[in-house]
Design a protein around this motif. Structure first.
Motif, PDB file in Angstrom:
ATOM      1  N   LYS A   1       2.377 -14.998 -72.527  1.00  0.00           N
ATOM      2  CA  LYS A   1       1.722 -13.937 -71.754  1.00  0.00           C
ATOM      3  C   LYS A   1       1.026 -14.499 -70.523  1.00  0.00           C
ATOM      4  CE  LYS A   1       0.911 -11.160 -75.872  1.00  0.00           C
ATOM      5  NZ  LYS A   1      -0.096 -10.667 -76.819  1.00  0.00           N
ATOM      6  N   TYR A   2       0.825 -15.808 -70.494  1.00  0.00           N
ATOM      7  CA  TYR A   2       0.167 -16.494 -69.377  1.00  0.00           C
ATOM      8  C   TYR A   2       1.118 -17.552 -68.826  1.00  0.00           C
ATOM      9  CZ  TYR A   2      -3.783 -14.250 -71.643  1.00  0.00           C
ATOM     10  OH  TYR A   2      -4.611 -13.324 -72.197  1.00  0.00           O
ATOM     11  N   PRO A   3       2.135 -17.123 -68.078  1.00  0.00           N
ATOM     12  CA  PRO A   3       3.203 -18.054 -67.671  1.00  0.00           C
ATOM     13  C   PRO A   3       2.781 -19.173 -66.722  1.00  0.00           C
ATOM     14  CG  PRO A   3       3.483 -15.919 -66.626  1.00  0.00           C
ATOM     15  CD  PRO A   3       2.355 -15.771 -67.601  1.00  0.00           C
ATOM     16  N   SER A   4       1.605 -19.082 -66.131  1.00  0.00           N
ATOM     17  CA  SER A   4       1.183 -20.166 -65.238  1.00  0.00           C
ATOM     18  C   SER A   4       0.067 -21.018 -65.852  1.00  0.00           C
ATOM     19  CB  SER A   4       0.722 -19.592 -63.896  1.00  0.00           C
ATOM     20  OG  SER A   4      -0.398 -18.753 -64.097  1.00  0.00           O
ATOM     21  N   VAL A   5      -0.318 -20.699 -67.090  1.00  0.00           N
ATOM     22  CA  VAL A   5      -1.392 -21.449 -67.748  1.00  0.00           C
ATOM     23  C   VAL A   5      -0.793 -22.236 -68.916  1.00  0.00           C
ATOM     24  CG1 VAL A   5      -3.602 -21.293 -68.949  1.00  0.00           C
ATOM     25  CG2 VAL A   5      -3.063 -19.639 -67.149  1.00  0.00           C
TER      26      VAL A   5
ATOM     27  N   PHE B   1      -4.851 -26.750 -76.679  1.00  0.00           N
ATOM     28  CA  PHE B   1      -3.448 -26.420 -76.855  1.00  0.00           C
ATOM     29  C   PHE B   1      -2.742 -26.625 -75.521  1.00  0.00           C
ATOM     30  CE2 PHE B   1      -5.501 -24.061 -80.238  1.00  0.00           C
ATOM     31  CZ  PHE B   1      -4.669 -24.324 -81.313  1.00  0.00           C
ATOM     32  N   LEU B   2      -1.708 -27.440 -75.539  1.00  0.00           N
ATOM     33  CA  LEU B   2      -0.943 -27.740 -74.332  1.00  0.00           C
ATOM     34  C   LEU B   2       0.477 -27.220 -74.515  1.00  0.00           C
ATOM     35  CD1 LEU B   2      -2.172 -31.400 -73.749  1.00  0.00           C
ATOM     36  CD2 LEU B   2      -3.009 -29.312 -72.647  1.00  0.00           C
ATOM     37  N   ALA B   3       0.851 -26.275 -73.665  1.00  0.00           N
ATOM     38  CA  ALA B   3       2.181 -25.663 -73.728  1.00  0.00           C
ATOM     39  C   ALA B   3       3.115 -26.444 -72.805  1.00  0.00           C
ATOM     40  CB  ALA B   3       2.094 -24.200 -73.325  1.00  0.00           C
ATOM     41  N   LEU B   4       3.855 -27.371 -73.384  1.00  0.00           N
ATOM     42  CA  LEU B   4       4.733 -28.240 -72.593  1.00  0.00           C
ATOM     43  C   LEU B   4       5.835 -27.449 -71.903  1.00  0.00           C
ATOM     44  CD1 LEU B   4       5.008 -31.264 -75.064  1.00  0.00           C
ATOM     45  CD2 LEU B   4       3.520 -31.048 -73.067  1.00  0.00           C
ATOM     46  N   ASP B   5       6.380 -26.442 -72.588  1.00  0.00           N
ATOM     47  CA  ASP B   5       7.460 -25.652 -71.990  1.00  0.00           C
ATOM     48  C   ASP B   5       6.973 -24.889 -70.751  1.00  0.00           C
ATOM     49  OD1 ASP B   5       5.872 -24.083 -73.717  1.00  0.00           O
ATOM     50  OD2 ASP B   5       7.525 -22.735 -74.221  1.00  0.00           O
ATOM     51  N   ILE B   6       5.781 -24.331 -70.813  1.00  0.00           N
ATOM     52  CA  ILE B   6       5.224 -23.603 -69.671  1.00  0.00           C
ATOM     53  C   ILE B   6       4.940 -24.580 -68.527  1.00  0.00           C
ATOM     54  CG2 ILE B   6       3.223 -22.270 -68.867  1.00  0.00           C
ATOM     55  CD1 ILE B   6       3.192 -20.956 -71.678  1.00  0.00           C
TER      56      ILE B   6
END
Length: 180
Positions: free
Chosen positions: A32-36, A59-64
């Motif tokens: 829901k937060y594609p730039s974060v 939490f680190l979203a590597l894919d994003i």
């Protein structure tokens, strides 16, 4: 910290502990937060009490991050992005770019390369770490048992003092009765 402070130890002395969770494929909530790609999560009570808890989660979203970085011509803006690049990019040109911009990552890439060549060594590392965790757990349990034992000994000393006082009172009463 507990060993250093001994009886003066308080859980308020504990510094924050960060648990870092890396998502290769982040959950729907993160999408829901594609730039974060970096989320700091702290615990909250159900009653609204605000207490500084030692446990924090990152939490680190590597894919994003990877999508965002690719949309920005694979630019690395800061040290956090350098770490994110280290965690999720394995293209040779990105590795070279990262090392050129942040030379301290070269040694880590060399370590990873050597570890990948020596799977037996990796298993030994895990075995040593698990053994150390077991030792630390046993030490913590012994420390907690020792504290409980000290409390019980103190309670026994207090009861012994109460009994001694009562015995003196009984002797005084017996003496008074024998005099009458």
């Amino acid at each position: 910290m507990k060993d250093e402070k001994k009886k003066k130890f308080s859980y308020l002395d504990i510094r924050p502990v960060y648990t870092i969770v890396l998502f290769e494929q982040s959950p729907v909530e993160f999408q829901k937060y594609p730039s974060v790609y970096h989320h700091l999560i702290e615990q909250k009570s159900n009653t609204g009490i605000e207490i500084e808890m030692p446990q924090k989660f990152v939490f680190l979203a590597l894919d994003i991050f990877k999508k965002k970085q690719q949309n920005e011509n694979n630019t690395i803006h800061n040290k956090l992005e350098a770490w994110m690049t280290f965690f999720c990019r394995d293209e040779p040109e990105m590795i070279i770019k990262l090392i050129e911009q942040y030379p301290d990552f070269k040694e880590m890439y060399e370590d990873v390369y050597e570890l990948c060549r020596n799977m037996e060594g990796i298993m030994q590392i895990f075995s040593k770490e698990l053994l150390e965790m077991d030792r630390n757990t046993v030490k913590l349990m012994i420390d907690e048992m020792q504290e409980e034992l000290e409390k019980q000994n103190q309670q026994l000393r207090e009861k012994d003092e109460e009994i001694a006082v009562m015995k003196r009172q009984v002797k005084e009463l017996e003496k008074m009765l024998s005099e009458k």
